[in-house]
Design an enzyme around this catalytic site. Structure first.
Site, PDB file in Angstrom:
ATOM      1  N   GLY A  19      14.009  23.665  30.452  1.00 19.32           N
ATOM      2  CA  GLY A  19      14.182  23.514  29.008  1.00 19.32           C
ATOM      3  C   GLY A  19      13.221  24.363  28.200  1.00 19.32           C
ATOM      4  O   GLY A  19      12.083  24.588  28.589  1.00 19.32           O
ATOM      5  N   GLY A  28      26.557  12.427  32.254  1.00 15.41           N
ATOM      6  CA  GLY A  28      26.591  12.747  30.834  1.00 15.41           C
ATOM      7  C   GLY A  28      25.213  12.652  30.197  1.00 15.41           C
ATOM      8  O   GLY A  28      24.234  12.244  30.827  1.00 15.41           O
ATOM      9  N   HIS A  39      10.271  13.504  28.546  1.00 17.08           N
ATOM     10  CA  HIS A  39      10.247  13.745  29.994  1.00 17.08           C
ATOM     11  C   HIS A  39       8.806  13.848  30.496  1.00 17.08           C
ATOM     12  O   HIS A  39       8.473  13.316  31.556  1.00 17.08           O
ATOM     13  CB  HIS A  39      11.028  15.007  30.361  1.00 17.08           C
ATOM     14  N   ASP A  80      15.078  20.225  36.722  1.00 20.55           N
ATOM     15  CA  ASP A  80      15.768  19.633  35.576  1.00 20.55           C
ATOM     16  C   ASP A  80      15.808  20.667  34.451  1.00 20.55           C
ATOM     17  O   ASP A  80      14.788  20.941  33.842  1.00 20.55           O
ATOM     18  CB  ASP A  80      14.993  18.380  35.142  1.00 20.55           C
ATOM     19  N   GLY A 131      20.727   8.646  32.345  1.00 18.80           N
ATOM     20  CA  GLY A 131      19.679   8.199  33.242  1.00 18.80           C
ATOM     21  C   GLY A 131      19.438   9.117  34.429  1.00 18.80           C
ATOM     22  O   GLY A 131      18.757   8.738  35.389  1.00 18.80           O
ATOM     23  N   LYS A 132      19.967  10.340  34.374  1.00 10.16           N
ATOM     24  CA  LYS A 132      19.854  11.290  35.488  1.00 10.16           C
ATOM     25  C   LYS A 132      18.397  11.583  35.849  1.00 10.16           C
ATOM     26  O   LYS A 132      18.001  11.468  37.001  1.00 10.16           O
ATOM     27  CB  LYS A 132      20.539  12.624  35.145  1.00 10.16           C
ATOM     28  N   GLU A 143       7.193  25.596  34.389  1.00  7.08           N
ATOM     29  CA  GLU A 143       8.161  25.969  33.351  1.00  7.08           C
ATOM     30  C   GLU A 143       8.899  27.216  33.824  1.00  7.08           C
ATOM     31  O   GLU A 143       8.294  28.273  34.000  1.00  7.08           O
ATOM     32  CB  GLU A 143       7.442  26.259  32.032  1.00  7.08           C
ATOM     33  N   ALA A 159      10.947  22.778  35.238  1.00  9.22           N
ATOM     34  CA  ALA A 159      11.547  22.525  33.924  1.00  9.22           C
ATOM     35  C   ALA A 159      12.221  23.787  33.410  1.00  9.22           C
ATOM     36  O   ALA A 159      11.585  24.833  33.286  1.00  9.22           O
ATOM     37  CB  ALA A 159      10.470  22.060  32.951  1.00  9.22           C
TER      38      ALA A 159
END
Length: 190
Positions: free
Chosen positions: A39, A12, A53, A87, A16-17, A66, A37
């Protein structure tokens, strides 16, 4: 040539992933640390999360790539023996779902578009596995069972669930982060 290890980490929000994934790779790294990345800083909250991050990785020489869509484009940038952290899968999926929205035709509305993206993703993961010593994929557990979702949310929920299952099937290890603690569902994680 031996294939690299693939570890899938889900959980979730704020479980802490990412921190766990970073520690796992830093502890093992004998090659470059590479952070893919997905995001995009589309609002202030996302800007803060990206900055956090980046701050968390500052003590180690992470190469950051990216790549919000078209994950396959990172393959030529990788080197043999890299330790790679991606991530995250859920952000990538959202980005891919809405690719084309500016033209009025987001991927999720086009027949088979997301299925093709998922097939390409699984192929890309195998390509990275052939290069990297260890690939860690981070993803979010979202949208537990509710009585009803709108069409778009239900599509996303099904897509992420199916994608998680497919990745876990080919992964060497699968971990769920719960309150900062790793729960190993598959494999042996050291």
């Amino acid at each position: 040539m031996a294939q690299g290890t693939v570890t899938f980490i889900s959980g979730g929000a704020r479980s802490g992933k990412s921190a766990y994934a970073e520690r796992l790779l830093v502890a093992q790294a004998t090659g470059r640390l590479v952070y893919i990345a997905s995001g995009v800083a589309f609002d202030h909250e996302m800007e803060e999360r990206i900055a956090k991050h980046q701050h968390d990785r500052k003590d180690h020489a992470w190469l950051t790539i990216e790549q919000p869509v078209d994950l396959h484009q990172v393959v030529p940038l990788l080197q043999q023996g890299d330790f790679v952290l991606w991530d995250c899968l859920t952000t990538w999926l959202t980005n891919e779902m809405y690719k084309g929205i500016e033209d009025g035709a987001p991927c999720w509305k086009r027949p088979d578009c997301l299925d093709q993206k998922r097939c390409e993703l699984l192929h890309t993961i195998e390509q990275i596995r052939e290069i990297a010593a260890h690939l860690v994929i981070v993803s979010n557990e979202v949208l537990d069972e509710w009585p009803h979702y709108d069409e778009e949310t239900e599509f996303y929920r099904n897509a992420i669930g199916t994608t998680h299952q497919q990745i876990v099937q080919c992964a060497d290890a699968a971990i769920e982060m719960d309150h900062g603690l790793p729960v190993v569902w598959k494999g042996d994680v050291r």
